[in-house]
Write an enzyme that holds these catalytic residues in place. Structure first.
Site, PDB file in Angstrom:
ATOM      1  N   LYS A   1       0.018  -1.688  10.342  1.00 36.27           N
ATOM      2  CA  LYS A   1       1.263  -0.937  10.128  1.00 36.27           C
ATOM      3  C   LYS A   1       1.393   0.278  11.047  1.00 36.27           C
ATOM      4  O   LYS A   1       2.487   0.687  11.396  1.00 36.27           O
ATOM      5  CB  LYS A   1       1.382  -0.501   8.670  1.00 36.27           C
ATOM      6  CG  LYS A   1       1.721  -1.674   7.763  1.00 36.27           C
ATOM      7  CD  LYS A   1       2.160  -1.220   6.397  1.00 36.27           C
ATOM      8  CE  LYS A   1       2.679  -2.372   5.564  1.00 36.27           C
ATOM      9  NZ  LYS A   1       1.571  -3.224   5.031  1.00 36.27           N
TER      10      LYS A   1
ATOM     11  N   GLU B   1      10.081   4.343   2.873  1.00 38.35           N
ATOM     12  CA  GLU B   1       9.904   3.754   1.546  1.00 38.35           C
ATOM     13  C   GLU B   1       8.509   3.151   1.518  1.00 38.35           C
ATOM     14  O   GLU B   1       7.963   2.806   2.559  1.00 38.35           O
ATOM     15  CB  GLU B   1      10.944   2.643   1.314  1.00 38.35           C
ATOM     16  CG  GLU B   1      10.566   1.256   1.861  1.00 38.35           C
ATOM     17  CD  GLU B   1      10.457   1.177   3.386  1.00 38.35           C
ATOM     18  OE1 GLU B   1      11.066   2.015   4.072  1.00 38.35           O
ATOM     19  OE2 GLU B   1       9.768   0.266   3.881  1.00 38.35           O
TER      20      GLU B   1
ATOM     21  N   SER C   1      -4.992  -8.759   9.322  1.00 43.57           N
ATOM     22  CA  SER C   1      -4.020  -7.655   9.348  1.00 43.57           C
ATOM     23  C   SER C   1      -4.582  -6.325   8.859  1.00 43.57           C
ATOM     24  O   SER C   1      -4.108  -5.264   9.247  1.00 43.57           O
ATOM     25  CB  SER C   1      -2.781  -8.026   8.534  1.00 43.57           C
ATOM     26  OG  SER C   1      -3.139  -8.397   7.215  1.00 43.57           O
TER      27      SER C   1
HETATM   28  C1  LIG Z   1       1.670  -4.383   4.433  1.00 46.69           C
HETATM   29  C2  LIG Z   1       0.611  -5.349   4.782  1.00 46.69           C
HETATM   30  C3  LIG Z   1       0.910  -6.708   5.014  1.00 46.69           C
HETATM   31  C4  LIG Z   1       2.265  -7.296   4.836  1.00 46.69           C
HETATM   32  O1  LIG Z   1       3.262  -6.792   5.667  1.00 46.69           O
HETATM   33  P1  LIG Z   1       3.868  -7.622   6.877  1.00 46.69           P
HETATM   34  O2  LIG Z   1       5.051  -6.835   7.298  1.00 46.69           O
HETATM   35  O3  LIG Z   1       4.214  -8.982   6.373  1.00 46.69           O
HETATM   36  O4  LIG Z   1       2.829  -7.703   7.930  1.00 46.69           O
HETATM   37  C5  LIG Z   1      -0.137  -7.541   5.410  1.00 46.69           C
HETATM   38  N1  LIG Z   1      -1.401  -7.095   5.546  1.00 46.69           N
HETATM   39  C6  LIG Z   1      -1.711  -5.800   5.317  1.00 46.69           C
HETATM   40  C7  LIG Z   1      -3.141  -5.378   5.470  1.00 46.69           C
HETATM   41  C8  LIG Z   1      -0.728  -4.887   4.920  1.00 46.69           C
HETATM   42  O5  LIG Z   1      -1.058  -3.613   4.688  1.00 46.69           O
END
Ligand SMILES: *Cc1c(COP(=O)(O)O)cnc(C)c1O
Length: 400
Positions: free
Chosen positions: A95, A117, A383
């Site tokens: 993010k 948000e 992610s």
């Molecule tokens: C917020 C988050 C997501 C989901 O958000 P996307 O916009 O779909 O990428 C996925 N993995 C992690 C670790 C997150 O913090």
């Protein structure tokens, strides 16, 4: 380097991915969105913007993140599996790539007050982080229910200097927080910039966020070129909440049909249980938070509350980018249940010494659901890291 044309899967000049996207906004937001729409591309293209953005990505965020070859996981699944390590970024998830980009846009637009948000608090933390870095005022709207569920992230945001505003309307979760942020923006059109946390919202947000997250696939190309002698994998797998890490991981491979794009939604307790966040699988077309997309709604068009064990996937909509990849057949959209994600998280931890975020564990769970060939090069986008999920892991652990 092969030049890819982004004809069919990228946004068109009206702000649509195929039939999805656009900017469905109240009249009172028109001026704010127009200002951003007419300026974002030229700001991003400026040399000094690129310099500052790249410098922050390398020296603050910690990019490029490694592309780790997962030896024991590969042996188990009889395929060549790499992990793109977004878990190793500052703040522990992808993010931050987006909030760094958007804070630089805000600065160049002369804005001094940032609003955001947040649901689970991950985006709120990423926004508060870049505001602290830039010395900008930050207000984060968060539902009362989420504040109770995610107190460590509330502490982080406050420590970073952000003001966390409690939202007590509606279901007191993410969509209500978003509505409050929009209301704030309408009331402060001149000095305020709204940092949205995923590839959602009215045009130009989905495209802008996808561009900032595209650093993920840009790096994958260069890293695979070095290790494998070619710049694309056979398969790339990512989880989808709003869809930003997946959009970033897919971005530079969109027009290379040799690359299978695999997205994984949170199935929750099961599609038919009604406790799910599988928007693409169960959703229908509608307008949600500024864009035409797929969303979970009942027969009267009311939003159905989503459910997933992972807070980041617990979202009733999905970015128009993904609605279009799904509808056009370019992307494969799978689902993984809470249980499958938990199993995948424990498996990765034991085999590779990496504790993944629960969201990312959904992408890992897909390894059991697809056909893998021994020569396949597979990239799983990790992610984020699992520190924030330790409480859930300890409740569901199997440590024998
Ligand atoms: C917020 C988050 C997501 C989901 O958000 P996307 O916009 O779909 O990428 C996925 N993995 C992690 C670790 C997150 O913090």
């Amino acid at each position: 380097m092969k030049k890819y044309k982004h004809m069919h899967y990228q946004i068109n000049d009206k702000g649509y991915y195929g039939e999805f996207g656009g900017a469905y906004i109240p009249e009172m937001l028109h001026a704010n969105i127009e200002e951003l729409r007419t300026r974002y591309l030229s700001i991003i293209a400026q040399e000094d913007f690129q310099e500052e953005y790249k410098d922050l990505l390398s020296n603050y965020v910690g990019r490029p993140t490694p592309l780790s070859y997962a030896r024991r996981l590969s042996a188990k699944y009889k395929s060549k599996i790499y992990l793109k390590r977004e878990d190793l970024t500052h703040t522990g998830a992808h993010k931050i790539n987006n909030t760094v980009g958007q804070i630089l846009i805000a600065k160049r637009m002369g804005k001094t007050r940032i609003i955001a948000e947040t649901g689970a608090g991950q985006h709120g933390v990423a926004a508060a982080t870049v505001c602290a870095l830039m010395g900008m005022k930050c207000i984060v709207y968060m539902g009362e229910v989420d504040i109770k569920r995610q107190s460590p992230n509330v502490t982080r945001m406050k420590m970073l200097g952000a003001e966390v505003r409690v939202v007590k309307s509606g279901s007191r979760t993410l969509k209500d927080a978003t509505n409050e942020a929009i209301r704030d923006w309408i009331n402060h059109p001149v000095d305020t910039y709204y940092i949205i946390g995923s590839v959602v919202g009215p045009h130009p947000y989905p495209d802008m966020v996808a561009r900032f997250q595209s650093v993920i696939s840009d790096e994958i190309q260069k890293q695979l070129k070095k290790t494998e002698g070619r710049e694309f994998p056979d398969k790339i797998i990512a989880c989808v909440g709003g869809g930003s890490n997946a959009a970033g991981a897919f971005y530079h491979f969109l027009d290379n049909k040799e690359v299978e794009l695999i997205a994984v939604e949170g199935e929750g307790l099961g599609i038919s249980s009604g406790k799910t966040a599988a928007t693409i699988r169960t959703g229908e077309e509608g307008v949600f938070q500024g864009s035409k997309t797929l969303l979970m709604q009942d027969q009267d068009g009311q939003i159905v509350e989503p459910y997933s064990i992972s807070a980041g996937l617990d979202y009733p909509g999905v970015g128009p980018f993904h609605a279009h990849l799904f509808k056009s057949g370019r992307g494969t959209y799978l689902v993984a249940t809470d249980k499958e994600a938990l199993a995948a998280a424990f498996e990765l931890t034991k085999l590779e010494g990496i504790i993944p975020a629960l969201e990312s564990a959904h992408a890992l769970a897909a390894l059991k659901k697809i056909v893998l060939l021994p020569d396949d090069i597979v990239v799983v986008n990790l992610s984020g890291r699992g520190d924030k999920d330790l409480e859930i892991y300890s409740k569901n652990g199997n440590y024998e």
